[in-house]
Motif scaffolding. Structure first.
Motif, short mmCIF file in Angstrom:
data_model
loop_
_atom_site.label_atom_id
_atom_site.label_comp_id
_atom_site.label_asym_id
_atom_site.label_seq_id
_atom_site.Cartn_x
_atom_site.Cartn_y
_atom_site.Cartn_z
N UNK A 1 0.83 -1.21 0.00
CA UNK A 1 0.00 0.00 0.00
C UNK A 1 0.87 1.26 0.00
N UNK B 1 0.98 4.41 -2.63
CA UNK B 1 0.66 5.70 -2.01
C UNK B 1 -0.69 5.69 -1.30
N UNK B 2 -1.11 4.50 -0.86
CA UNK B 2 -2.33 4.43 -0.04
C UNK B 2 -1.96 4.54 1.44
N UNK C 1 1.20 7.53 -8.40
CA UNK C 1 -0.23 7.23 -8.34
C UNK C 1 -1.01 8.18 -9.25
N UNK C 2 -0.64 9.47 -9.18
CA UNK C 2 -1.35 10.44 -10.01
C UNK C 2 -1.10 10.20 -11.49
N UNK D 1 -0.87 7.30 -12.68
CA UNK D 1 -1.48 5.98 -12.89
C UNK D 1 -0.43 4.96 -13.33
N UNK E 1 0.39 2.26 -11.75
CA UNK E 1 0.15 0.87 -11.36
C UNK E 1 -1.34 0.54 -11.37
N UNK F 1 -4.00 -1.93 -9.23
CA UNK F 1 -4.01 -2.55 -7.90
C UNK F 1 -5.13 -3.57 -7.84
#
Lengths: 273, 298
Positions: free
Chosen positions: A67, A71-72, A91-92, A94, A96, A98
């Protein structure tokens, strides 16, 4: 053992470009019962196209680390980069796809509707959405099921749909958090085989959390053994198995030797206490 | 159809109880009348009289049904002012009064639902609204509507707003609350995993709302709407009571109580109950269709 690990790293460094790099990552959760050290001193490099499994008992931080890559969760110490960027930036962009332990399909959307969810959000055209949905559903062997609703599919098929959803956009990293944990062994075997095929076809970098030793050994090019309190890495094993793996490779001495070493690693981390 | 038998059984039991209560409550008046006339009354006379008084304390079920029939079908079809003879609904029929109440109810229900959803959206997305709006919304429901309704009617009348709107506002005042509570719950129904999933797609708050929160809230919405529409009807009727409104089921109740027309009151009550049941059933039917289309089994 440490020498082996270092040698393994250096080998990878030469052969592949690093996609995910952790240096001394630590993560402390503030809970009502005081701070909990979920991760401590995690250092790891994952090269492009690798299949890396994280194995360890509950509470060893394997999911937390995955996680953190996504970036969770946000590390409280050390540095972590994904594609050379901070995880949140990746993350921004994109970087990956999940896959969670539960398929988490929207019950109000059909399978095709669920798979195209990320495509809608990213803003693909209608035509391209349809084309991609058809392609990834075929990839996970679900062509013809696009118009069905999730409740009409078995658990294994739902999880395949959720993998298709993670593959639908062009992220070249696939992060999977115990994706087959809730499935029975027979379905799990088949999905493992399909996952390897899919990995070979797409060449994605895969991070895979599991608590099954055979699953980790069967799938991975690199196995990261972790132990709890605080969550840390006790061993990193470079698999010597060939990339193409039939299911019966699991009876080979080589496979058993790696499985044995994973078990040793788990024991060394007092994982069975 | 298995459900019909239990429903009918309960209905029968209620009717039997009602008849029993009718006899008990109205017997005093029968005895008083007999005493005044200096005659003895036996049980059969009491029975006959208590079930057929013109101004009973409690009218018998058949009297109420007869009044309902008289003030709907008979009035509209055969009455001089009925729709058949005059072309407009008779102001003596419950259909006319029911329609007046229904139109204000629907308008108030639409206001209330809209307000409830808007506030819920705000509460879910803004910490400040979460902390500030909910206590006020709860406080608003602790104030007796009977105390507020006349003020709303009077204040609005003084600025020239009369008729449908004031009643609809009172209806909205009652119906926004269940919608607000239900929708806050509904918008928060998606679990952490589903929210994380959208985060991995870098979805915006707006995208998350339309694609996840709103669809997740639909079952909650319908549960709230069923409560809300019944509350809107109650609000409208209460709104018709204080201002001496000339039309509506509330006005009918009020005039019935002025003139001691208990049968008329009970007929209006039954009409209101039927209306409420019908509205809730309509919401239920829409719910089944919508959830069916969304692939969810209601």
């Amino acid at each position: 053992m440490a020498a082996f690990r270092r040698a393994g790293f250096e080998l990878k460094d030469l052969s592949a470009e690093t996609v995910i790099e952790a240096k001394g990552v630590g993560l402390v959760f503030q809970t009502d019962d005081g701070p909990v050290e979920a991760l401590k001193g995690i250092s790891l490099k994952i090269g492009r196209g690798e299949f890396v499994s994280f194995i360890g008992p509950s509470g060893c931080g394997k999911t937390t680390f995955l996680r953190a890559i996504a970036a969770l969760e946000h590390p409280t110490a050390g540095s972590l980069t994904v594609n050379g960027m901070a995880p949140d930036e990746a993350r921004r962009k994109r970087a990956y796809g999940y896959v969670f332990q539960a398929a988490g399909l929207y019950p109000w959307r059909t399978i095709a509707g669920n798979v195209q969810l990320p495509l809608e959000i990213i803003g693909f055209s209608r035509a391209e959405r349809a084309e991609r949905v058809a392609r990834v559903l075929k990839l996970v062997d679900l062509d013809g099921f696009g118009k069905k609703f999730p409740w009409q599919l078995s658990g294994g098929m739902q999880q395949r749909a959720s993998i298709a959803r993670a593959l639908a956009f062009d992220a070249d990293i696939l992060l999977m958090d115990e994706p087959f944990g809730a499935l029975d062994e027979i379905v799990r075997d088949r999905l493992n085989e399909e996952l390897l095929k899919l990995w070979a076809e797409t060449g994605k970098t895969i991070g895979f959390v599991t608590h099954s030793i055979p699953e980790a050994v069967y799938l991975s090019t690199k196995i990261v053994v972790m132990s709890p309190r605080p969550g840390r890495i006790t061993d990193v094993i470079e698999s010597t198995l060939p990339r193409v793996r039939p299911l019966d490779i699991r009876d080979s001495p080589e496979f058993l030797a790696i499985a044995h070493r994973v078990r040793e690693g788990l024991r060394a981390g007092h994982a069975y206490d | 159809m298995k459900s019909v038998l239990p429903i009918l059984t309960v209905l029968m039991a209620l009717v039997v109880l009602w008849y029993g209560a009718t006899v008990l409550l109205n017997a005093q008046w029968t005895r008083d009348q007999a005493a005044r006339a200096g005659v003895e009354v036996g049980f059969s006379e009491i029975l006959r009289d208590t079930l057929s008084q013109t101004r009973p304390k409690l009218p018998a079920p058949h009297q109420v049904v007869a009044e309902l029939w008289q003030s709907t079908w008979m009035e509209e079809v055969y009455g001089r002012r009925g729709i058949v003879q005059s072309g407009t609904l008779s102001n003596r029929s419950l259909i006319y009064h029911g329609w007046v109440t229904l139109s204000a109810t629907m308008l108030g229900f639409a206001f209330g639902t809209g307000l409830g959803i808007l506030l819920a959206v705000g509460i879910v997305h803004s910490k400040a609204m979460d902390l500030s709006v909910m206590p006020w919304a709860i406080a608003s429901q602790t104030v007796p509507i009977l105390a507020i309704a006349p003020m709303v009617i009077v204040v609005l009348a003084s600025i020239g707003i009369k008729g449908l709107i004031p009643k609809a506002i009172i209806a909205a005042y009652l119906s926004f609350f269940p919608v607000l509570v239900g929708m806050v719950k509904g918008f928060r129904a998606p679990d952490a995993m589903q929210l994380d999933l959208l985060k991995t797609y870098n979805a915006s708050r707006v995208g998350t709302f339309w694609r996840l929160r709103l669809p997740s809230s639909v079952p909650y919405l319908f549960a709230s709407l069923k409560v809300g529409i019944a509350a809107a009807l109650v609000g409208t009727i209460v709104g018709e009571l204080p201002a001496g409104a000339s039309a509506g089921l509330g006005a009918r109740l009020l005039s019935g109580s002025y003139y001691g027309q208990t049968i008329q009151i009970w007929a209006a009550l039954l009409a209101a109950a039927t209306l409420a049941a019908g509205l809730v059933m309509i919401v239920g039917a829409v719910e089944r269709v919508v959830l069916g289309r969304m692939g969810m089994r209601a």
